[in-house]
Design a protein around this motif. Structure first.
Motif, PDB file in Angstrom:
ATOM      1  N   THR A  73      -8.190   4.996   3.316  1.00 25.29           N
ATOM      2  CA  THR A  73      -7.449   6.257   3.261  1.00 25.29           C
ATOM      3  C   THR A  73      -6.047   6.003   2.729  1.00 25.29           C
ATOM      4  O   THR A  73      -5.425   4.993   3.049  1.00 25.29           O
ATOM      5  CB  THR A  73      -7.335   6.933   4.639  1.00 25.29           C
ATOM      6  N   VAL A  74      -5.562   6.933   1.896  1.00 22.80           N
ATOM      7  CA  VAL A  74      -4.180   6.903   1.420  1.00 22.80           C
ATOM      8  C   VAL A  74      -3.595   8.307   1.569  1.00 22.80           C
ATOM      9  O   VAL A  74      -4.330   9.301   1.481  1.00 22.80           O
ATOM     10  CB  VAL A  74      -4.077   6.447  -0.051  1.00 22.80           C
ATOM     11  N   PRO A  75      -2.285   8.423   1.784  1.00 25.75           N
ATOM     12  CA  PRO A  75      -1.680   9.749   1.915  1.00 25.75           C
ATOM     13  C   PRO A  75      -1.607  10.506   0.596  1.00 25.75           C
ATOM     14  O   PRO A  75      -1.553  11.727   0.579  1.00 25.75           O
ATOM     15  CB  PRO A  75      -0.271   9.446   2.447  1.00 25.75           C
ATOM     16  N   SER A  76      -1.573   9.769  -0.530  1.00 24.46           N
ATOM     17  CA  SER A  76      -1.452  10.419  -1.832  1.00 24.46           C
ATOM     18  C   SER A  76      -1.991   9.498  -2.916  1.00 24.46           C
ATOM     19  O   SER A  76      -1.607   8.322  -2.988  1.00 24.46           O
ATOM     20  CB  SER A  76       0.021  10.761  -2.130  1.00 24.46           C
ATOM     21  N   ILE A  77      -2.850  10.035  -3.771  1.00 23.50           N
ATOM     22  CA  ILE A  77      -3.373   9.237  -4.879  1.00 23.50           C
ATOM     23  C   ILE A  77      -2.400   9.242  -6.057  1.00 23.50           C
ATOM     24  O   ILE A  77      -2.601   8.509  -7.024  1.00 23.50           O
ATOM     25  CB  ILE A  77      -4.752   9.762  -5.342  1.00 23.50           C
ATOM     26  N   GLU A  78      -1.343  10.050  -5.981  1.00 20.57           N
ATOM     27  CA  GLU A  78      -0.367  10.117  -7.059  1.00 20.57           C
ATOM     28  C   GLU A  78       0.754   9.100  -6.882  1.00 20.57           C
ATOM     29  O   GLU A  78       1.521   8.859  -7.811  1.00 20.57           O
ATOM     30  CB  GLU A  78       0.226  11.528  -7.141  1.00 20.57           C
ATOM     31  N   ASN A  79       0.869   8.520  -5.707  1.00 25.61           N
ATOM     32  CA  ASN A  79       1.935   7.574  -5.418  1.00 25.61           C
ATOM     33  C   ASN A  79       1.607   6.223  -6.058  1.00 25.61           C
ATOM     34  O   ASN A  79       0.580   5.616  -5.770  1.00 25.61           O
ATOM     35  CB  ASN A  79       2.085   7.436  -3.904  1.00 25.61           C
ATOM     36  N   ALA A  80       2.502   5.741  -6.924  1.00 28.98           N
ATOM     37  CA  ALA A  80       2.236   4.511  -7.666  1.00 28.98           C
ATOM     38  C   ALA A  80       2.111   3.301  -6.757  1.00 28.98           C
ATOM     39  O   ALA A  80       1.325   2.382  -7.041  1.00 28.98           O
ATOM     40  CB  ALA A  80       3.351   4.280  -8.691  1.00 28.98           C
ATOM     41  N   ASN A  81       2.856   3.268  -5.663  1.00 28.58           N
ATOM     42  CA  ASN A  81       2.771   2.123  -4.758  1.00 28.58           C
ATOM     43  C   ASN A  81       1.451   2.097  -4.001  1.00 28.58           C
ATOM     44  O   ASN A  81       0.851   1.035  -3.816  1.00 28.58           O
ATOM     45  CB  ASN A  81       3.945   2.127  -3.784  1.00 28.58           C
ATOM     46  N   PHE A  82       0.986   3.250  -3.553  1.00 23.99           N
ATOM     47  CA  PHE A  82      -0.321   3.294  -2.903  1.00 23.99           C
ATOM     48  C   PHE A  82      -1.406   2.904  -3.903  1.00 23.99           C
ATOM     49  O   PHE A  82      -2.377   2.233  -3.555  1.00 23.99           O
ATOM     50  CB  PHE A  82      -0.601   4.681  -2.329  1.00 23.99           C
ATOM     51  N   SER A  83      -1.247   3.331  -5.154  1.00 23.86           N
ATOM     52  CA  SER A  83      -2.217   2.969  -6.190  1.00 23.86           C
ATOM     53  C   SER A  83      -2.251   1.466  -6.404  1.00 23.86           C
ATOM     54  O   SER A  83      -3.323   0.869  -6.571  1.00 23.86           O
ATOM     55  CB  SER A  83      -1.869   3.673  -7.507  1.00 23.86           C
ATOM     56  N   ALA A  84      -1.063   0.828  -6.387  1.00 22.81           N
ATOM     57  CA  ALA A  84      -0.997  -0.623  -6.562  1.00 22.81           C
ATOM     58  C   ALA A  84      -1.697  -1.338  -5.411  1.00 22.81           C
ATOM     59  O   ALA A  84      -2.401  -2.339  -5.604  1.00 22.81           O
ATOM     60  CB  ALA A  84       0.458  -1.072  -6.656  1.00 22.81           C
ATOM     61  N   THR A  85      -1.507  -0.816  -4.201  1.00 28.11           N
ATOM     62  CA  THR A  85      -2.162  -1.406  -3.038  1.00 28.11           C
ATOM     63  C   THR A  85      -3.684  -1.301  -3.167  1.00 28.11           C
ATOM     64  O   THR A  85      -4.409  -2.275  -2.955  1.00 28.11           O
ATOM     65  CB  THR A  85      -1.702  -0.705  -1.746  1.00 28.11           C
ATOM     66  N   VAL A  86      -4.165  -0.117  -3.527  1.00 27.70           N
ATOM     67  CA  VAL A  86      -5.608   0.099  -3.662  1.00 27.70           C
ATOM     68  C   VAL A  86      -6.178  -0.746  -4.791  1.00 27.70           C
ATOM     69  O   VAL A  86      -7.282  -1.310  -4.665  1.00 27.70           O
ATOM     70  CB  VAL A  86      -5.906   1.597  -3.888  1.00 27.70           C
ATOM     71  N   ARG A  87      -5.453  -0.872  -5.891  1.00 33.48           N
ATOM     72  CA  ARG A  87      -5.949  -1.669  -7.025  1.00 33.48           C
ATOM     73  C   ARG A  87      -6.174  -3.120  -6.614  1.00 33.48           C
ATOM     74  O   ARG A  87      -7.231  -3.700  -6.890  1.00 33.48           O
ATOM     75  CB  ARG A  87      -4.950  -1.607  -8.175  1.00 33.48           C
ATOM     76  N   GLU A  88      -5.187  -3.727  -5.944  1.00 35.39           N
ATOM     77  CA  GLU A  88      -5.324  -5.128  -5.549  1.00 35.39           C
ATOM     78  C   GLU A  88      -6.324  -5.302  -4.407  1.00 35.39           C
ATOM     79  O   GLU A  88      -7.014  -6.318  -4.327  1.00 35.39           O
ATOM     80  CB  GLU A  88      -3.957  -5.697  -5.155  1.00 35.39           C
ATOM     81  N   PHE A 282      13.870   3.440  -2.499  1.00 33.51           N
ATOM     82  CA  PHE A 282      13.008   2.633  -1.644  1.00 33.51           C
ATOM     83  C   PHE A 282      11.639   2.554  -2.308  1.00 33.51           C
ATOM     84  O   PHE A 282      11.064   3.584  -2.671  1.00 33.51           O
ATOM     85  CB  PHE A 282      12.863   3.269  -0.251  1.00 33.51           C
ATOM     86  N   GLY A 283      11.125   1.334  -2.500  1.00 32.70           N
ATOM     87  CA  GLY A 283       9.778   1.180  -3.020  1.00 32.70           C
ATOM     88  C   GLY A 283       9.649   0.381  -4.298  1.00 32.70           C
ATOM     89  O   GLY A 283       8.558  -0.055  -4.647  1.00 32.70           O
ATOM     90  N   ASN A 284      10.749   0.240  -5.058  1.00 31.60           N
ATOM     91  CA  ASN A 284      10.715  -0.506  -6.321  1.00 31.60           C
ATOM     92  C   ASN A 284       9.654   0.030  -7.277  1.00 31.60           C
ATOM     93  O   ASN A 284       8.821  -0.710  -7.806  1.00 31.60           O
ATOM     94  CB  ASN A 284      10.493  -2.000  -6.083  1.00 31.60           C
ATOM     95  N   TYR A 285       9.706   1.345  -7.529  1.00 31.54           N
ATOM     96  CA  TYR A 285       8.820   1.978  -8.499  1.00 31.54           C
ATOM     97  C   TYR A 285       9.275   1.625  -9.919  1.00 31.54           C
ATOM     98  O   TYR A 285      10.439   1.295 -10.155  1.00 31.54           O
ATOM     99  CB  TYR A 285       8.848   3.499  -8.348  1.00 31.54           C
ATOM    100  N   GLU A 286       8.367   1.751 -10.859  1.00 30.39           N
ATOM    101  CA  GLU A 286       8.699   1.463 -12.252  1.00 30.39           C
ATOM    102  C   GLU A 286       9.842   2.337 -12.749  1.00 30.39           C
ATOM    103  O   GLU A 286      10.727   1.870 -13.481  1.00 30.39           O
ATOM    104  CB  GLU A 286       7.463   1.658 -13.141  1.00 30.39           C
ATOM    105  N   ILE A 287       9.858   3.604 -12.338  1.00 29.02           N
ATOM    106  CA  ILE A 287      10.888   4.518 -12.815  1.00 29.02           C
ATOM    107  C   ILE A 287      12.278   4.065 -12.398  1.00 29.02           C
ATOM    108  O   ILE A 287      13.261   4.271 -13.107  1.00 29.02           O
ATOM    109  CB  ILE A 287      10.610   5.958 -12.311  1.00 29.02           C
ATOM    110  N   GLY A 288      12.366   3.387 -11.259  1.00 28.19           N
ATOM    111  CA  GLY A 288      13.650   2.891 -10.796  1.00 28.19           C
ATOM    112  C   GLY A 288      14.146   1.700 -11.593  1.00 28.19           C
ATOM    113  O   GLY A 288      15.350   1.401 -11.597  1.00 28.19           O
ATOM    114  N   ARG A 289      13.231   1.022 -12.282  1.00 26.11           N
ATOM    115  CA  ARG A 289      13.613  -0.136 -13.093  1.00 26.11           C
ATOM    116  C   ARG A 289      14.073   0.261 -14.481  1.00 26.11           C
ATOM    117  O   ARG A 289      14.833  -0.472 -15.128  1.00 26.11           O
ATOM    118  CB  ARG A 289      12.429  -1.116 -13.201  1.00 26.11           C
TER     119      ARG A 289
END
Length: 341
Positions: A73-88, A282-289
């Motif tokens: 389960t994830v709270p949002s499939i649009e969140n890039a960090n949750f997506s990274a977790t699910v991918r790995e 918070f989160g180190n998303y790509e957009i923040g870089r």
């Protein structure tokens, strides 16, 4: 050998007849049985491809009392960090041919409860939950299943089973400490005010505790609205902060997406970052870089968390049932960039 008539389904017995082996040998070849001669296995797989045979893993797993999947389960499939977790997590589980059945809870405990009930009816090998706060019924269901349960992205006080996570609360301390070292003392926090985002709430609480540690006031708490919140809420939150706390010299946002929205609004309002207002996410998303200026943030290592969770799932599934619950605490890192002094 001819293919079955149109509409007919190729069976293992068809492949066996074509290769000149038994159906059992064909079955063992598909399962990767080391007792099957490599040349024989190659002939079987080649003939199967020629005939268009599709191995029915679901039926095979049912015969072995296995489903072959892990419920996540994830709270949002649009969140890039949750997506990274699910991918790995998915990559790690594939080592043992396990698939993920993903459920999106939309930050709603009642929806999580409904989805867990559905997932459990499909007999998953294990359940991975993002977060450590659940409804009473969800906890009851999961405490009474004879499969591993792993809560991630959090460090729950009363874990259901295993845990792979980090402290959202103490992670914010590094941001507050950095702001204070840079001479910023009139800090505000944007987001994390609603119970539907327990991780955001914990970050907000961590901000309050860290400010108290420095002997500073922590009353500048700016709401962002119900989760999920992002860039739009960040821009609106910046306006709200300026309306109520114009003296603020440092803003800590609940996520990089919210911080990006606040950064964009700073430019529209003529505020210089970090000269007039230091901003962190918070989160180190790509957009923040890639934004300007790049965001100071906390890297939670979302992909690493997913990989560690996969390792734990495989380890627990291979172990004798009834082992001691494991708790793996990951350490986020402070990433300093030009949005703060």
């Amino acid at each position: 050998m001819k293919r079955p008539a149109q509409g007919g389904k190729v069976k293992m017995s068809d492949i066996a007849a074509a290769v000149g082996v038994s159906a059992m040998t064909v079955s063992r070849a598909f399962k990767g049985d080391s007792g099957i001669n490599a040349k024989t296995r190659a002939r079987i797989l080649s003939k199967a491809e020629e005939l268009g045979y599709v191995f029915d893993a679901t039926a095979a797993n049912l015969r072995q009392s296995r489903s072959g999947f892990v419920a996540v389960t994830v709270p949002s499939i649009e969140n890039a960090n949750f997506s990274a977790t699910v991918r790995e997590l998915s990559r790690g589980l594939l080592k043992k041919d396990l698939q993920i059945l993903l459920a999106n809870t939309e930050y709603d405990p009642e929806e999580e409860e409904r989805l867990i009930a559905q997932l459990l009816r499909r007999n998953p090998e294990a359940v991975v939950l993002t977060g450590g706060e659940h409804s009473v019924r969800t906890r009851t269901m999961l405490e009474n299943v004879a499969i591993p349960v792993i809560e991630i992205w959090d460090l729950p006080e009363r874990p259901i089973g295993h845990v792979v996570g980090f402290s959202n609360r103490t992670s914010v301390t590094a941001l507050v400490d950095h702001m204070v070292r840079c001479g910023r003392r009139r800090l505000a926090f944007l987001g994390g005010e609603t119970e539907r985002d327990p991780r955001g709430v914990q970050r907000r609480e961590g901000f309050i505790e860290a400010m108290a540690h420095h002997g500073l006031e922590a009353h500048r708490l700016v709401p962002a609205g119900a989760a999920p919140v992002g860039m739009t809420e960040g821009a609106a939150g910046l306006d709200l902060m300026l309306d109520h706390y114009p003296e603020t010299d440092g803003l800590i946002c609940v996520s990089d997406l919210v911080a990006f929205g606040a950064l964009a609004q700073c430019k529209r309002r003529g505020l210089r970052v970090p000269e007039d207002l230091a901003v962190s996410g918070f989160g180190n998303y790509e957009i923040g870089r890639v934004c300007e200026p790049p965001l100071t943030t906390i890297d939670v290592h979302a992909g690493r968390l997913g990989a560690r969770t996969a390792d734990l799932v495989l380890e627990v599934l291979a172990a004798t049932p009834g082992g001691v619950a494991q708790r793996h605490v990951l350490q986020p890192d402070l990433i300093l960039r030009r949005s703060t002094p």
